[in-house]
Design a protein around this motif. Structure first.
Motif, PDB file in Angstrom:
ATOM      1  N   ASP A   1       0.859  -1.175   0.000  1.00 39.78           N
ATOM      2  CA  ASP A   1       0.000   0.000   0.000  1.00 39.78           C
ATOM      3  C   ASP A   1       0.903   1.236   0.000  1.00 39.78           C
ATOM      4  O   ASP A   1       1.715   1.409   0.917  1.00 39.78           O
TER       5      ASP A   1
ATOM      6  N   PRO B   1       6.597  -2.237   4.531  1.00 43.50           N
ATOM      7  CA  PRO B   1       6.341  -3.396   5.388  1.00 43.50           C
ATOM      8  C   PRO B   1       6.514  -4.687   4.591  1.00 43.50           C
ATOM      9  O   PRO B   1       6.196  -4.738   3.403  1.00 43.50           O
TER      10      PRO B   1
ATOM     11  N   THR C   1       0.533   4.136   0.866  1.00 43.76           N
ATOM     12  CA  THR C   1       0.445   4.969   2.072  1.00 43.76           C
ATOM     13  C   THR C   1       1.276   4.403   3.218  1.00 43.76           C
ATOM     14  O   THR C   1       1.495   5.087   4.217  1.00 43.76           O
ATOM     15  N   GLU C   2       1.734   3.147   3.092  1.00 41.70           N
ATOM     16  CA  GLU C   2       2.566   2.533   4.137  1.00 41.70           C
ATOM     17  C   GLU C   2       4.062   2.725   3.885  1.00 41.70           C
ATOM     18  O   GLU C   2       4.884   2.316   4.693  1.00 41.70           O
TER      19      GLU C   2
ATOM     20  N   ARG D   1       7.488   4.609   3.879  1.00 41.76           N
ATOM     21  CA  ARG D   1       8.107   5.670   4.673  1.00 41.76           C
ATOM     22  C   ARG D   1       9.435   6.055   4.025  1.00 41.76           C
ATOM     23  O   ARG D   1      10.157   5.189   3.517  1.00 41.76           O
TER      24      ARG D   1
END
Length: 141
Positions: A40, A78, A42-43, A45
């Motif tokens: 995703d 992740p 949005t995950e 970083r």
């Protein structure tokens, strides 16, 4: 993602152990990397010189611009673990994934067991001791 050194950047990945990609800038004003399939966006970083910074998103890519020589960009995703079932040649296999890497297949097979990668289940990458070859002349793709 893969590890490589070029005249523009040095790229070191810690996958499939950790979901990090470290890019050391030699001479690149901007660096963008493709978000791995199944992650995703949005995950994702990003950190610039060990300080969290919101990533710039361009389609399936994330990164930062305004970079200078010596900057270190870290992109983290992740590594979710999952199990899928696949059928090949009439046999059903259980496939274990960590991120987008196959870490196990069951049944293992009898002659040449494939994808028996228990060491990849660790969340600690081994030390990077590689010397990366930089060609004298870059290939123009």
């Amino acid at each position: 993602w893969f590890s490589r050194d070029t005249h523009a950047v040095r790229v070191h990945r810690s996958m499939p152990y950790e979901g990090n990609l470290e890019v050391r800038v030699h001479r690149a004003p901007a660096v963008y990397v493709r978000v791995p399939e199944g992650v995703d966006p949005t995950e994702v970083r990003t950190m610039l010189n060990h300080q969290e910074k919101p990533p710039q998103r361009v389609g399936a890519y994330v990164g930062l611009s305004g970079l200078a020589q010596g900057d270190v960009l870290t992109v983290s995703v992740p590594l979710k673990r999952r199990v899928t079932k696949e059928t090949a040649a009439g046999t059903e296999y259980t496939i274990e994934w960590k991120g987008n890497t196959v870490v196990g297949v069951s049944p293992k097979g009898t002659l040449e067991p494939l994808y028996q990668r228990e060491d990849f289940l660790s969340d600690q990458a081994p030390p990077d001791e590689a010397d990366y070859y930089i060609p004298a002349q870059e290939v123009a793709w």
